[in-house]
Design a protein around this motif. Sequence first.
Motif, PDB file in Angstrom:
ATOM      1  N   GLY A 258     -15.421 116.820 107.349  1.00  0.00           N
ATOM      2  CA  GLY A 258     -14.249 116.481 107.915  1.00  0.00           C
ATOM      3  C   GLY A 258     -13.940 115.498 108.578  1.00  0.00           C
ATOM      4  N   GLY A 259     -14.998 115.080 109.363  1.00  0.00           N
ATOM      5  CA  GLY A 259     -14.941 114.044 110.365  1.00  0.00           C
ATOM      6  C   GLY A 259     -15.392 112.832 109.891  1.00  0.00           C
ATOM      7  N   ALA A 260     -15.530 112.356 108.731  1.00  0.00           N
ATOM      8  CA  ALA A 260     -16.284 111.303 107.904  1.00  0.00           C
ATOM      9  C   ALA A 260     -15.283 110.179 108.126  1.00  0.00           C
ATOM     10  CB  ALA A 260     -16.311 111.539 106.454  1.00  0.00           C
ATOM     11  N   PRO A 261     -15.932 108.622 108.180  1.00  0.00           N
ATOM     12  CA  PRO A 261     -15.062 107.700 108.645  1.00  0.00           C
ATOM     13  C   PRO A 261     -13.701 107.456 107.833  1.00  0.00           C
ATOM     14  CG  PRO A 261     -17.399 107.270 108.974  1.00  0.00           C
ATOM     15  CD  PRO A 261     -17.142 108.714 107.971  1.00  0.00           C
ATOM     16  N   ASP A 262     -14.156 107.363 106.466  1.00  0.00           N
ATOM     17  CA  ASP A 262     -13.080 106.972 105.643  1.00  0.00           C
ATOM     18  C   ASP A 262     -12.636 107.632 104.793  1.00  0.00           C
ATOM     19  OD1 ASP A 262     -14.651 104.784 103.361  1.00  0.00           O
ATOM     20  OD2 ASP A 262     -15.199 106.880 104.056  1.00  0.00           O
ATOM     21  N   GLY A 263     -13.138 109.383 104.519  1.00  0.00           N
ATOM     22  CA  GLY A 263     -12.805 110.315 103.595  1.00  0.00           C
ATOM     23  C   GLY A 263     -13.475 109.675 102.049  1.00  0.00           C
ATOM     24  N   GLY A 264     -14.038 108.716 102.051  1.00  0.00           N
ATOM     25  CA  GLY A 264     -14.439 108.335 100.839  1.00  0.00           C
ATOM     26  C   GLY A 264     -15.922 108.126 100.721  1.00  0.00           C
ATOM     27  N   ALA A 265     -16.351 106.692 100.801  1.00  0.00           N
ATOM     28  CA  ALA A 265     -17.679 106.335 101.119  1.00  0.00           C
ATOM     29  C   ALA A 265     -18.256 106.932 102.236  1.00  0.00           C
ATOM     30  CB  ALA A 265     -17.620 104.721 101.023  1.00  0.00           C
ATOM     31  N   GLY A 266     -17.553 107.081 103.197  1.00  0.00           N
ATOM     32  CA  GLY A 266     -18.024 107.987 104.601  1.00  0.00           C
ATOM     33  C   GLY A 266     -18.413 108.904 104.380  1.00  0.00           C
TER      34      GLY A 266
ATOM     35  N   ALA B  42     -22.303  95.599 127.850  1.00  0.00           N
ATOM     36  CA  ALA B  42     -21.586  96.946 127.963  1.00  0.00           C
ATOM     37  C   ALA B  42     -21.207  97.268 126.512  1.00  0.00           C
ATOM     38  CB  ALA B  42     -20.669  97.088 128.981  1.00  0.00           C
ATOM     39  N   LEU B  43     -20.593  96.439 125.975  1.00  0.00           N
ATOM     40  CA  LEU B  43     -20.045  96.726 124.546  1.00  0.00           C
ATOM     41  C   LEU B  43     -20.925  96.835 123.589  1.00  0.00           C
ATOM     42  CD1 LEU B  43     -16.979  93.980 124.422  1.00  0.00           C
ATOM     43  CD2 LEU B  43     -16.768  96.550 124.431  1.00  0.00           C
ATOM     44  N   LEU B  44     -22.077  95.961 123.730  1.00  0.00           N
ATOM     45  CA  LEU B  44     -23.370  96.147 122.696  1.00  0.00           C
ATOM     46  C   LEU B  44     -24.019  97.444 123.048  1.00  0.00           C
ATOM     47  CD1 LEU B  44     -24.836  92.614 122.718  1.00  0.00           C
ATOM     48  CD2 LEU B  44     -23.341  93.604 120.879  1.00  0.00           C
ATOM     49  N   GLY B  45     -23.908  97.998 124.205  1.00  0.00           N
ATOM     50  CA  GLY B  45     -24.733  99.161 124.401  1.00  0.00           C
ATOM     51  C   GLY B  45     -23.808 100.392 124.029  1.00  0.00           C
ATOM     52  N   VAL B  46     -22.612 100.297 124.191  1.00  0.00           N
ATOM     53  CA  VAL B  46     -21.678 101.438 123.363  1.00  0.00           C
ATOM     54  C   VAL B  46     -21.987 101.490 121.985  1.00  0.00           C
ATOM     55  CG1 VAL B  46     -19.266 102.049 123.097  1.00  0.00           C
ATOM     56  CG2 VAL B  46     -19.945 101.384 125.233  1.00  0.00           C
ATOM     57  N   LEU B  47     -21.895 100.380 121.296  1.00  0.00           N
ATOM     58  CA  LEU B  47     -21.991 100.102 119.656  1.00  0.00           C
ATOM     59  C   LEU B  47     -23.331 100.675 119.564  1.00  0.00           C
ATOM     60  CD1 LEU B  47     -20.502  96.627 119.107  1.00  0.00           C
ATOM     61  CD2 LEU B  47     -19.685  99.010 118.510  1.00  0.00           C
ATOM     62  N   ALA B  48     -24.589 100.458 120.202  1.00  0.00           N
ATOM     63  CA  ALA B  48     -25.896 100.960 120.112  1.00  0.00           C
ATOM     64  C   ALA B  48     -25.885 102.434 120.051  1.00  0.00           C
ATOM     65  CB  ALA B  48     -26.871 100.304 120.805  1.00  0.00           C
ATOM     66  N   ALA B  49     -24.976 103.098 120.892  1.00  0.00           N
ATOM     67  CA  ALA B  49     -24.969 104.566 121.258  1.00  0.00           C
ATOM     68  C   ALA B  49     -24.307 105.398 120.067  1.00  0.00           C
ATOM     69  CB  ALA B  49     -24.248 104.900 122.555  1.00  0.00           C
ATOM     70  N   VAL B  50     -23.453 104.777 119.278  1.00  0.00           N
ATOM     71  CA  VAL B  50     -22.673 105.388 118.483  1.00  0.00           C
ATOM     72  C   VAL B  50     -23.614 106.176 117.181  1.00  0.00           C
ATOM     73  CG1 VAL B  50     -20.938 105.119 116.465  1.00  0.00           C
ATOM     74  CG2 VAL B  50     -20.464 104.162 118.741  1.00  0.00           C
ATOM     75  N   PRO B  51     -24.386 105.163 116.620  1.00  0.00           N
ATOM     76  CA  PRO B  51     -25.734 105.756 115.639  1.00  0.00           C
ATOM     77  C   PRO B  51     -26.273 106.890 116.449  1.00  0.00           C
ATOM     78  CG  PRO B  51     -25.545 103.310 115.531  1.00  0.00           C
ATOM     79  CD  PRO B  51     -25.036 103.675 116.932  1.00  0.00           C
TER      80      PRO B  51
ATOM     81  N   VAL C 155     -27.559 103.828 108.438  1.00  0.00           N
ATOM     82  CA  VAL C 155     -26.898 102.665 108.902  1.00  0.00           C
ATOM     83  C   VAL C 155     -25.672 102.342 108.250  1.00  0.00           C
ATOM     84  CG1 VAL C 155     -27.431 100.337 108.159  1.00  0.00           C
ATOM     85  CG2 VAL C 155     -29.454 101.734 108.844  1.00  0.00           C
ATOM     86  N   PHE C 156     -25.497 102.937 106.994  1.00  0.00           N
ATOM     87  CA  PHE C 156     -24.190 102.630 106.098  1.00  0.00           C
ATOM     88  C   PHE C 156     -23.168 103.774 106.762  1.00  0.00           C
ATOM     89  CE2 PHE C 156     -27.936 102.767 102.840  1.00  0.00           C
ATOM     90  CZ  PHE C 156     -27.675 101.195 103.068  1.00  0.00           C
ATOM     91  N   ALA C 157     -23.418 104.977 107.152  1.00  0.00           N
ATOM     92  CA  ALA C 157     -22.565 105.757 107.927  1.00  0.00           C
ATOM     93  C   ALA C 157     -22.256 105.243 109.337  1.00  0.00           C
ATOM     94  CB  ALA C 157     -23.239 107.155 108.023  1.00  0.00           C
ATOM     95  N   ALA C 158     -22.879 104.703 109.997  1.00  0.00           N
ATOM     96  CA  ALA C 158     -22.779 104.112 111.196  1.00  0.00           C
ATOM     97  C   ALA C 158     -21.762 103.087 111.203  1.00  0.00           C
ATOM     98  CB  ALA C 158     -23.952 103.758 112.086  1.00  0.00           C
ATOM     99  N   LEU C 159     -22.147 102.220 110.222  1.00  0.00           N
ATOM    100  CA  LEU C 159     -21.257 100.902 109.851  1.00  0.00           C
ATOM    101  C   LEU C 159     -19.724 101.468 109.588  1.00  0.00           C
ATOM    102  CD1 LEU C 159     -23.467  98.416 108.291  1.00  0.00           C
ATOM    103  CD2 LEU C 159     -22.539  98.218 110.656  1.00  0.00           C
TER     104      LEU C 159
ATOM    105  N   ALA D 133     -18.472 104.156 110.438  1.00  0.00           N
ATOM    106  CA  ALA D 133     -17.724 104.855 111.537  1.00  0.00           C
ATOM    107  C   ALA D 133     -17.255 103.786 112.484  1.00  0.00           C
ATOM    108  CB  ALA D 133     -18.907 105.893 112.319  1.00  0.00           C
ATOM    109  N   THR D 134     -18.118 102.964 112.783  1.00  0.00           N
ATOM    110  CA  THR D 134     -17.710 101.822 113.840  1.00  0.00           C
ATOM    111  C   THR D 134     -16.574 100.787 113.488  1.00  0.00           C
ATOM    112  OG1 THR D 134     -19.536 100.563 113.309  1.00  0.00           O
ATOM    113  CG2 THR D 134     -19.759 102.045 115.182  1.00  0.00           C
TER     114      THR D 134
END
Length: 323
Positions: free
Chosen positions: A93-101, A64-73, A116-120, A122-123
Amino acid sequence: MSRAETAGPGEKAGTAESSAAAAPPPTPRPFGSPGLFRLPGLFRLPGLFRSELTLTFRRWRSLALLGVLAAVPVLIGVAVKIETSDGGGVGGGGAPDGGAGVAFVSQITNNGLFLVFAALAATLPFFLPMAVGVVAGDSVAGEASAGTLRYLLVAPAGRARLLLVKFAAVMAFCLVATLTVALSALAVGALLFPVGDVTTISGVPVPFVEGLWRAALIAAVVAGSLMGLAAIGLFVSTLTSSGIAAMATTVGLLITVQILQSVPQLDAVHPYLFTHHWMSFADLMREPLLWDGVLRNLGLQAAYAAVFGSAAWARFTTRDITS
């Protein structure tokens, strides 16, 4: 009447002993069979590790945890596609880290590989470590609460070796969880957006194959970034026989550290928090690659693993296992 029938008790015993002495020796068992020659611990480890991996990845909670992680991207990709469907840009405004995100999200429409980079990005602050905290916290305490821990220790594995296998299985879950996010993001990015040569956040274009190589390298670094949390969760798991309590404590410690990381007045302690250098993987999307932050991050994770791994070993090897 024969001698055997007229012999006394002492004579019968002597006859039995002489018969046993004259009997041929038993046929030796094949090498490595149970109860005779035991293979060295190094050769028992892979089998025990495979068993632990099977147990970890067959649990519905892990799946279930892996399924949730796969759904985020998928959610990120669909949101970006909808937001840019009218030709507009991506809001930051909702970027993960305000910089690289922000840099990663803004590049998704130009190249799906950036998903790929944005999802990593964010998670990594919460979703990935939460999943790892649940698995690590349940690693030993879950066995104790289910009553199977003492049966594991009856086997010729040893407490230190069993603890090492538990930690290795948690680290394997870290890698699988990170790859789940990366592969899901790669598939969604290729489906919804164009792919091709990759422009790094330094503005230098590189071939698509090199972009894929960097994505794999970043996924490995992100998995390594969770090593400190895995060791903390393993240590917490040795302190209690309740899997739920261990999981809740590990996730609670993660949230506490994240709060401390966001308090500006605690700048002096920020470099020592295991979450401080998590986003340093963005330096691997620069040209040339910058390794200083990545190496500091991995060194800090190794230090946490050494400290809390030693504490877990000291606790587990002296603990009275009753369940």
